[in-house]
Design a protein around this motif. Structure first.
Motif, mmCIF file in Angstrom:
data_model
loop_
_atom_site.group_PDB
_atom_site.id
_atom_site.type_symbol
_atom_site.label_atom_id
_atom_site.label_comp_id
_atom_site.label_asym_id
_atom_site.label_seq_id
_atom_site.Cartn_x
_atom_site.Cartn_y
_atom_site.Cartn_z
ATOM 1 N N ASP A 148 0.836 -1.206 0.000
ATOM 2 C CA ASP A 148 0.000 0.000 0.000
ATOM 3 C C ASP A 148 0.874 1.260 0.000
ATOM 4 O O ASP A 148 0.876 2.041 0.957
ATOM 5 N N ASN A 201 -0.457 4.959 0.598
ATOM 6 C CA ASN A 201 -0.822 5.417 1.951
ATOM 7 C C ASN A 201 0.296 5.242 2.961
ATOM 8 O O ASN A 201 0.048 5.353 4.171
ATOM 9 N N HIS A 249 -4.641 0.563 -7.285
ATOM 10 C CA HIS A 249 -5.095 1.609 -6.356
ATOM 11 C C HIS A 249 -4.146 1.809 -5.170
ATOM 12 O O HIS A 249 -4.378 2.689 -4.349
ATOM 13 N N PHE A 250 -3.119 1.003 -5.062
ATOM 14 C CA PHE A 250 -2.118 1.212 -4.004
ATOM 15 C C PHE A 250 -0.865 1.916 -4.534
ATOM 16 O O PHE A 250 0.057 2.208 -3.779
ATOM 17 N N THR A 308 -0.907 -3.146 4.727
ATOM 18 C CA THR A 308 -2.010 -2.374 4.158
ATOM 19 C C THR A 308 -2.515 -1.394 5.223
ATOM 20 O O THR A 308 -2.861 -1.801 6.328
ATOM 21 N N THR A 317 -5.023 0.184 6.411
ATOM 22 C CA THR A 317 -6.496 0.269 6.397
ATOM 23 C C THR A 317 -7.011 1.489 7.165
ATOM 24 O O THR A 317 -8.050 2.043 6.817
ATOM 25 N N HIS A 360 -7.703 4.275 4.818
ATOM 26 C CA HIS A 360 -8.588 4.096 3.663
ATOM 27 C C HIS A 360 -9.961 4.681 3.984
ATOM 28 O O HIS A 360 -10.599 4.230 4.928
ATOM 29 N N THR A 381 -10.702 -0.351 -0.220
ATOM 30 C CA THR A 381 -10.294 -0.313 -1.626
ATOM 31 C C THR A 381 -9.948 -1.691 -2.160
ATOM 32 O O THR A 381 -9.604 -1.851 -3.305
#
Ligand code: ASP
Length: 292
Positions: A156, A159, A184-185, A212, A214, A217, A221
């Motif tokens: 990810d 982010n 999308h990451f 990830t 989360t 988010h 996603t």
């Protein structure tokens, strides 16, 4: 020479190499007196396991006094602004304030209001300079010169503050960086990207796997972490006997980011990163807290 460390760019290459040679000396030290009489405040507005304890151990090994501010019990929860909290802490005369905050840019702004050195221990999805530095230190330990070394960052990335700090440092030290993850990451950057972990493993001398994020988010996603794992988990089956190092800043989503077997493998540097983190943070504290 910057008094603060809010971004990896606050340190030039020469300073980074000086910090690393100091860190090498600190690696097996249990106790020194380098920062005796200095006061360090840890203020974490976001959870942390490794970074907070790593900074605390680093400060104590250098004989500094350390105060950990429990934010849930501090006045910020009574409505005091962040700046007033920081100004009040600063008035108590610390030499450094180590800050983690869920908002990008908070450490930088605070650095304009206080006399102490501000050290960013992670701000939103923006920067985590000490993690970036300990990752760079670990890679230099195993490879020596990083020029031309191929490093894949998996997960990810969009982010991840760790990815931002790693990418800035690795590219500055002339490593070849490949970004790997579902579309999308992946951030918008001119760096090479792939959706294929297999391709990344073939390419890389080392892989930095990421959790990830989360908590950042706004909308889920990806269907689930298990689905993510199907395509991006680093497994023994994928790395086979390849000469490749595996890293992760922690906390690891075990068997989602990396499988049990790879985590236990000699090629995993995950715990070495943690060990190095203390020495690198000792050197950073020593570098930033100069004689007044
Ligand atoms: N510990 C790292 C950070 O604070 C990585 C993570 O949380 O996934 O950014």
């Amino acid at each position: 020479m910057s008094k603060h460390l809010t971004h990896t760019k606050d340190l030039n290459k020469e300073e980074i190499l000086q910090i690393f040679s100091m860190a090498r000396e600190y690696l097996d030290e249990k106790k020194r007196e380098d920062l005796k009489g200095k006061l360090i405040i840890n203020i974490f507005f976001e959870n942390s396991t490794r970074t907070r304890s790593s900074f605390e151990i680093a400060a104590k090994r250098l004989s500094a006094d350390v105060v950990n501010l429990d934010v849930a019990k501090s006045s910020t929860s009574k409505g005091e602004t962040l700046f007033d909290t920081a100004a009040n802490l600063d008035a108590m005369g610390p030499d450094a304030i180590i800050v983690r905050h869920h908002r990008s840019g908070v450490p930088k702004i605070l650095s304009k209001y206080v006399r102490a050195s501000i050290i960013n221990a992670g701000d939103g999805a923006h920067q985590h300079p000490t993690q970036g530095l300990l990752d760079l230190f670990t890679l230099i330990e195993v490879f020596g010169d990083l020029e031309g070394k191929k490093i894949a960052i998996v997960g990810d990335i969009r982010n991840s503050r760790v990815a931002n700090s790693d990418i800035e440092l690795l590219t500055r030290f002339k490593a070849k960086v490949l970004l790997v993850g579902p579309p999308h990451f992946l951030p918008k950057t001119p760096l090479p990207k792939t959706y294929s972990l297999k391709e990344a493993i073939e390419f890389a001398d080392a892989i930095i796997s990421l959790r990830t994020q989360t908590e950042r988010h706004k909308h889920p996603t990806f269907a689930s972490l298990k689905d993510y794992a199907q395509n991006f988990k680093i497994t023994k089956e994928l790395i086979k006997d390849k000469n490749i190092y595996i890293m992760h800043p922690g906390p690891v989503h075990r068997n989602i980011d990396i499988d049990d077997e790879v985590l236990a493998d000699k090629r995993s540097l995950v715990l070495r990163q943690v060990k190095n983190g203390v020495a690198v943070r000792m050197a950073i504290l020593k570098h930033l807290i100069r004689e007044q």
